[in-house]
Motif scaffolding. Sequence first.
Motif, mmCIF file in Angstrom:
data_model
loop_
_atom_site.group_PDB
_atom_site.id
_atom_site.type_symbol
_atom_site.label_atom_id
_atom_site.label_comp_id
_atom_site.label_asym_id
_atom_site.label_seq_id
_atom_site.Cartn_x
_atom_site.Cartn_y
_atom_site.Cartn_z
ATOM 1 N N VAL A 1 0.680 -1.183 -0.158
ATOM 2 C CA VAL A 1 0.210 0.062 -0.025
ATOM 3 C C VAL A 1 1.163 1.277 0.077
ATOM 4 C CG1 VAL A 1 -1.963 1.175 1.324
ATOM 5 C CG2 VAL A 1 -1.951 -1.189 1.258
ATOM 6 N N ALA A 2 0.988 1.899 -1.124
ATOM 7 C CA ALA A 2 1.952 3.114 -1.372
ATOM 8 C C ALA A 2 1.372 4.272 -0.581
ATOM 9 C CB ALA A 2 2.193 3.264 -2.683
ATOM 10 N N PRO A 3 2.098 5.140 -0.040
ATOM 11 C CA PRO A 3 3.531 5.243 -0.221
ATOM 12 C C PRO A 3 4.186 4.275 0.586
ATOM 13 C CG PRO A 3 2.902 7.151 0.761
ATOM 14 C CD PRO A 3 1.644 6.419 0.294
ATOM 15 N N VAL A 4 4.974 3.496 -0.019
ATOM 16 C CA VAL A 4 5.750 2.569 0.919
ATOM 17 C C VAL A 4 7.073 2.060 0.273
ATOM 18 C CG1 VAL A 4 4.975 0.320 -0.255
ATOM 19 C CG2 VAL A 4 5.336 0.423 2.425
ATOM 20 N N SER A 5 7.991 1.804 1.221
ATOM 21 C CA SER A 5 9.435 1.387 0.655
ATOM 22 C C SER A 5 9.648 0.141 1.358
ATOM 23 C CB SER A 5 10.307 2.266 1.447
ATOM 24 O OG SER A 5 11.833 1.925 0.820
ATOM 25 N N ILE A 6 10.108 -0.776 0.787
ATOM 26 C CA ILE A 6 10.664 -2.301 1.025
ATOM 27 C C ILE A 6 12.014 -2.088 0.727
ATOM 28 C CG2 ILE A 6 10.661 -4.715 0.743
ATOM 29 C CD1 ILE A 6 7.856 -3.321 1.553
ATOM 30 N N GLY A 7 13.108 -2.230 1.819
ATOM 31 C CA GLY A 7 14.415 -2.309 2.008
ATOM 32 C C GLY A 7 15.095 -3.284 1.097
ATOM 33 N N ALA A 8 16.502 -2.953 0.635
ATOM 34 C CA ALA A 8 17.270 -4.102 0.062
ATOM 35 C C ALA A 8 17.444 -5.253 0.668
ATOM 36 C CB ALA A 8 18.486 -3.481 -0.382
ATOM 37 N N GLY A 9 17.048 -6.410 0.003
ATOM 38 C CA GLY A 9 17.471 -7.617 0.861
ATOM 39 C C GLY A 9 16.306 -7.960 1.637
ATOM 40 N N ALA A 10 15.174 -7.345 1.905
ATOM 41 C CA ALA A 10 14.114 -7.945 2.850
ATOM 42 C C ALA A 10 13.196 -8.866 2.097
ATOM 43 C CB ALA A 10 13.191 -6.385 2.991
ATOM 44 N N ILE A 11 12.563 -9.315 3.097
ATOM 45 C CA ILE A 11 11.414 -10.346 2.885
ATOM 46 C C ILE A 11 10.051 -10.097 2.996
ATOM 47 C CG2 ILE A 11 10.806 -12.782 2.824
ATOM 48 C CD1 ILE A 11 13.705 -13.530 3.006
ATOM 49 N N VAL A 12 8.990 -10.062 2.256
ATOM 50 C CA VAL A 12 7.746 -9.822 2.747
ATOM 51 C C VAL A 12 7.060 -11.175 2.571
ATOM 52 C CG1 VAL A 12 5.420 -8.745 2.084
ATOM 53 C CG2 VAL A 12 7.714 -7.442 1.901
ATOM 54 N N GLY A 13 6.567 -11.825 3.572
ATOM 55 C CA GLY A 13 5.924 -12.915 3.760
ATOM 56 C C GLY A 13 4.544 -13.121 2.636
ATOM 57 N N ALA A 14 4.343 -13.999 2.161
ATOM 58 C CA ALA A 14 3.062 -14.282 1.601
ATOM 59 C C ALA A 14 2.027 -13.807 2.212
ATOM 60 C CB ALA A 14 3.153 -15.685 0.929
ATOM 61 N N GLY A 15 1.041 -13.180 1.321
ATOM 62 C CA GLY A 15 -0.448 -12.757 1.929
ATOM 63 C C GLY A 15 0.002 -11.574 2.672
ATOM 64 N N SER A 16 0.938 -10.659 2.779
ATOM 65 C CA SER A 16 0.900 -9.477 3.677
ATOM 66 C C SER A 16 0.258 -8.389 2.873
ATOM 67 C CB SER A 16 2.342 -9.383 4.007
ATOM 68 O OG SER A 16 2.994 -10.544 4.543
ATOM 69 N N VAL A 17 -0.369 -7.685 3.877
ATOM 70 C CA VAL A 17 -0.592 -6.127 3.246
ATOM 71 C C VAL A 17 0.034 -5.293 4.282
ATOM 72 C CG1 VAL A 17 -2.648 -4.499 3.421
ATOM 73 C CG2 VAL A 17 -3.115 -7.028 3.189
ATOM 74 N N VAL A 18 1.105 -4.696 3.330
ATOM 75 C CA VAL A 18 2.258 -3.791 3.844
ATOM 76 C C VAL A 18 1.676 -2.385 3.783
ATOM 77 C CG1 VAL A 18 4.767 -3.267 3.784
ATOM 78 C CG2 VAL A 18 4.002 -5.558 2.870
ATOM 79 N N THR A 19 1.594 -1.825 4.934
ATOM 80 C CA THR A 19 1.050 -0.318 4.730
ATOM 81 C C THR A 19 2.291 0.477 5.497
ATOM 82 O OG1 THR A 19 0.211 -0.685 6.876
ATOM 83 C CG2 THR A 19 -1.151 -0.785 5.240
ATOM 84 N N ALA A 20 3.492 -0.250 5.958
ATOM 85 C CA ALA A 20 4.456 0.625 6.556
ATOM 86 C C ALA A 20 5.834 0.238 6.009
ATOM 87 C CB ALA A 20 4.608 0.565 8.044
ATOM 88 N N ASP A 21 7.032 1.161 5.992
ATOM 89 C CA ASP A 21 8.011 0.813 5.393
ATOM 90 C C ASP A 21 8.830 -0.513 6.287
ATOM 91 O OD1 ASP A 21 7.794 2.755 4.066
ATOM 92 O OD2 ASP A 21 9.501 4.250 4.876
ATOM 93 N N VAL A 22 9.396 -1.137 5.186
ATOM 94 C CA VAL A 22 10.121 -2.326 5.576
ATOM 95 C C VAL A 22 11.673 -2.199 5.674
ATOM 96 C CG1 VAL A 22 10.443 -4.881 5.510
ATOM 97 C CG2 VAL A 22 8.402 -3.919 5.024
ATOM 98 N N ASP A 23 12.476 -2.629 6.720
ATOM 99 C CA ASP A 23 13.721 -1.899 6.746
ATOM 100 C C ASP A 23 14.484 -3.251 5.897
ATOM 101 O OD1 ASP A 23 13.319 -0.046 8.434
ATOM 102 O OD2 ASP A 23 13.947 -1.353 10.245
ATOM 103 N N ALA A 24 15.796 -2.896 5.336
ATOM 104 C CA ALA A 24 16.515 -3.856 4.450
ATOM 105 C C ALA A 24 17.006 -4.889 5.646
ATOM 106 C CB ALA A 24 17.784 -2.890 4.253
#
Length: 450
Positions: A396-419
Motif C-alpha cells: 500500500v503506497a507510499p511504502v518502501s521495502i528495503g534491499a534484501g528484505a523479505i515480505v511473507g506471502a499474503g501480507s498487506v504492507v502499509t509501513a516501510d520495511v527495513d533492509a
Amino acid sequence: MTTPLAVIILAAGKGTRMKSDLHKVLHPIAGRPMLLHLIDSVSALSPQKVVVLTGAGREQVEAAVAPLGIGTALQAEQLGTAHAVLQARDALDGFAGDVLILYGDVPLVTAATMRRMLGALHAKPRPNAVVLAFRPADPAAYGRVIVGSGDSIDRIVEYKDADAAERAVTLCNSGLMAARADDLWRLLDRVGNDNAAGEYYLPDVIGLANDEGGSAVVVETSADEVAGVNSRAELAGVEAAWQAARRAQAMADGATLIAPDTVWFAHDTAIGRDVVIEPNVVFAPGVSIADGVTIHAFSHLEGATVGEGAEIGPYARLRPGAVVGRKAKVGNFVEMKKAVLGEGAKANHLSYLGDAEIGAGANIGAGTITCNYDGFLKYRTQIGEGAFIGSNSSLVAPVSIGAGAIVGAGSVVTADVDADSLALVRAERQSKPGWAKRFRERMAAKKAAR
C-alpha cells in the motif's frame, strides 16, 4: 543553390464514406493520424512553407497541425481540386520556388518519391509540371495519363470524360503534382469547369501548359505508395500495407517474427537485433526494444522501454512509463505502468506494478500488487535490490521495502520495511470446529422457511 519548396496538402474533403465524427485525415495508421504520416515525410525535404487546405471539420485539422507550426487555408466551397489549390495562394503570397501538391488522405508517399518529382521538374527540358502516376490492378474510375513521346504527358483525362480508348490506358493519375509557383498560379487561373462534373480539375493545367508550348512529364510509382483512404475498408488496406512493409524491415534488420502477419507495429516502434517476437504481439506508440529481447505471445506494449536480454510475457501488458531492465523478466498476466523493473529482477506471474521502482535482482511473487491509488492521488512504491515479495502481497503506497528484505506471502504492507528484515502482516489464524457445518444448517433452514 537549392530551390525553395512549398507544400500544399489538400484535406478539405468531407470524408462522408468514413461515417465518422473524426476528420478523415486524422484517422490513425500505425497509431498516428494519416495526415501526420504525410507531414513527417514532407519534413525530410525541409520545405520553406507548408499549407494544409481545410474545409468541413477544419477545427480538428487545425488543432492537429498547429503544434507543428503549419498553417492552413480554407476551401469554403468544394468546387474541385484546382479550386482547392488556388485557396492556398494567399498563404503563399510572395513565395517563389517549387510547389508540391499532396493529398492528406494519401499518406504513404515517401520523401524519396517527392524528391524524384522535384528532380524531374528541374531536369531538361524543365517542364511546367510533374505528375505522379501509377498502375493499379484495377484502374476503375481513376483519371488516365495519356503519354506522348518519352515521359511527356499529352493529356490527363478524367474517367467520366474519357472515351473507350482512353479508358483502356492503365497509367493512372494519383493527383499529386509538382510545379513552379509562377507556372502553377498562372495555369490555375485559366482552368475552367466545362466537364461532366462541372468542377475545376487540377490535371487541366497539363493541357493548358501544352497549349502554351510548355510541357509536363510523368513520374511513376507503385500503387501501394499512392493508395488513398476514403472508407474504413481502404483505411484497413493502407494499414495492412504499412504493417507488411514494417514487418519486412524488422526482419531485414535482424529481428525474428515467428508469425509476422500477427505482429502489429506502431509508427515509432524501435526494435534491436536478435529480438524474438512471438505471435499476436501489439506495439502501441512509444516502445523501444533493445537487442536480444524475447517477447512472448499475446503481449501488448505501449510507451515502454525494454532492456537488453529481457523477457516479456506471454500475456504481459506494459503501459506508458514501464521500464524493464537488462535481463529482467515480466511474466504472464503481469501489468506494469510507470514502473521500473531493475536489472535481473523478476515478476513472473499475475502481478500489477504501478508507480513503482523495483531494484536489481528483486523477486515479485505471484499475485503481488502495488496499491498506488487511493481514489484521488497516485503514490509510489520503492522495492530495494534483492528484495523478495511473497505471493499475494499488497504493498500500500507510499511504502518502501528495503534491499534484501523479505515480505511473507499474503501480507498487506502499509509501513516501510527495513533492509534485510522479514515482514509478516497477516491476521492470526483462528479455528472454530464445526462452525461451517452449523452455518450451512442455519442458512438452509432460513431458505426453507421462505
